[in-house]
Design a protein around this motif. Sequence first.
Motif, short mmCIF file in Angstrom:
data_model
loop_
_atom_site.label_atom_id
_atom_site.label_comp_id
_atom_site.label_asym_id
_atom_site.label_seq_id
_atom_site.Cartn_x
_atom_site.Cartn_y
_atom_site.Cartn_z
N SER A 1 6.84 -6.85 3.06
CA SER A 1 6.72 -5.66 3.89
C SER A 1 7.84 -4.68 3.56
N MET A 2 7.46 -3.53 2.99
CA MET A 2 8.47 -2.51 2.73
C MET A 2 8.84 -1.73 3.98
N HIS A 3 8.02 -1.82 5.02
CA HIS A 3 8.45 -1.26 6.30
C HIS A 3 9.71 -1.98 6.78
N ARG B 1 29.98 6.58 12.46
CA ARG B 1 31.19 6.44 13.27
C ARG B 1 30.89 6.14 14.74
N PRO B 2 30.04 6.93 15.42
CA PRO B 2 29.80 6.64 16.85
C PRO B 2 29.15 5.27 17.03
N LEU B 3 29.63 4.55 18.02
CA LEU B 3 29.11 3.20 18.26
C LEU B 3 27.63 3.23 18.61
N TRP B 4 27.22 4.21 19.40
CA TRP B 4 25.82 4.26 19.82
C TRP B 4 24.89 4.52 18.63
N VAL B 5 25.38 5.28 17.65
CA VAL B 5 24.57 5.51 16.45
C VAL B 5 24.45 4.23 15.64
N ARG B 6 25.53 3.49 15.56
CA ARG B 6 25.50 2.23 14.81
C ARG B 6 24.56 1.23 15.48
N LEU B 7 24.56 1.22 16.80
CA LEU B 7 23.65 0.32 17.51
C LEU B 7 22.20 0.73 17.28
N LEU B 8 21.94 2.03 17.26
CA LEU B 8 20.59 2.50 16.95
C LEU B 8 20.17 2.06 15.55
N GLY B 9 21.15 2.05 14.63
CA GLY B 9 20.85 1.60 13.28
C GLY B 9 20.35 0.17 13.27
N LEU B 10 20.96 -0.69 14.08
CA LEU B 10 20.52 -2.08 14.15
C LEU B 10 19.19 -2.22 14.88
N LEU B 11 18.95 -1.35 15.86
CA LEU B 11 17.70 -1.43 16.63
C LEU B 11 16.50 -0.97 15.81
N TYR B 12 16.73 -0.09 14.83
CA TYR B 12 15.60 0.47 14.08
C TYR B 12 14.80 -0.60 13.35
N PRO B 13 15.40 -1.48 12.53
CA PRO B 13 14.58 -2.52 11.89
C PRO B 13 13.99 -3.50 12.89
N ALA B 14 14.70 -3.76 14.01
CA ALA B 14 14.14 -4.66 15.03
C ALA B 14 12.88 -4.05 15.64
N ALA B 15 12.94 -2.74 15.95
CA ALA B 15 11.76 -2.07 16.49
C ALA B 15 10.63 -2.03 15.47
N THR B 16 10.97 -1.83 14.21
CA THR B 16 9.96 -1.82 13.16
C THR B 16 9.25 -3.16 13.06
N LEU B 17 10.00 -4.24 13.21
CA LEU B 17 9.41 -5.58 13.18
C LEU B 17 8.38 -5.74 14.30
N VAL B 18 8.73 -5.27 15.49
CA VAL B 18 7.79 -5.35 16.63
C VAL B 18 6.54 -4.53 16.33
N VAL B 19 6.72 -3.36 15.71
CA VAL B 19 5.59 -2.47 15.43
C VAL B 19 4.64 -3.07 14.41
#
Length: 319
Positions: free
Chosen positions: A218-220, A236-254
């Motif tokens: 899966s290339m997604h 740099r911002p912590l919230w942006v870094r957390l969003l970075g980790l959430l993005y592949p997790a959300a993609t997996l759910v999708v």
Amino acid sequence: MGEPTEIHAPGAERATARTGGSVPGCAHVGGQPDGATRAAQSPSAALRGRVREQRRRPARPRLWFELALIGISYWLYSLVRNAVPEQASIAQHHATWIWDLERALGVAVERSVNHAVDSVGWLIVGMNYYYATLHFIVTIGVLVWLYRSHPGRYAAARTVLFVTTGIALVGFYFFPLAPPRLMTGGGFIDTVTAHHTWGSMASGAGAHVSNQYAAMPSMHIGWSLWCGLTIFFLARPLWVRLLGLLYPAATLVVIISTANHFWMDAVGGALCLAVGFTAARLIYHVWAYRLPRVTGAAEDDEVTVPEQWVSDRVGAARR
């Protein structure tokens, strides 16, 4: 009588050896490997030195070249991906094999998730659009951000992405796989068809111009994980870094909810990304995110990386 004998002071030979055979009155030029002067370096040694320097401190990427490279690469990716013979019978056989394996391992939850999410109309429609659009938007956005804010790391990070995609093309060719939504007798719901969602190349009108059996890996997941790690390590911002980790997790759910991939496809995408990172490490002699942020800089302490990466870099420098 013969030639006069030259008398050497004790230790003179050792001193001469230590100074590389220099003689009085001749200036000594240092700074070259093994005590060699620039003039004494062979052309091949000088070339190797320039290659090593380019690996350690990549030149600033040229915009026109990067745009052309990305455009041509995606065109070739689409051409090769869709030119692979679909081999429907083999793809169905592989899908059955993976589904049976997941059930034997007790992780075959894709059908339950697919049916549960499909019952919430607004949620599954949103996931359909997520699957069809963010795959490209976020990846291109991260590439642009890298180019503008981290030019010294751009080439290595882009190499990771390109190698990952190249390995995926090999998987598409040698392991055609029917996604769950096309699996015969699987009982999955094709959510794009069921909810008449536009934009997906996996179902509907787009299915006629896209290889439907290029599901493993899966290339997604491969691309979203690359985006997520890049954002996590370099933002740099912590919230942006957390969003970075959430993005592949959300993609997996999708990809599971829309029945476009099995769990195993996601594992394959992650493995391809690991190969990409390893290839870039071999080329640049350092992990992509450990390169200087700005080209020509000696070091950059703003990157948060695992401690092991730092120790690897120190050990390499000592060697």
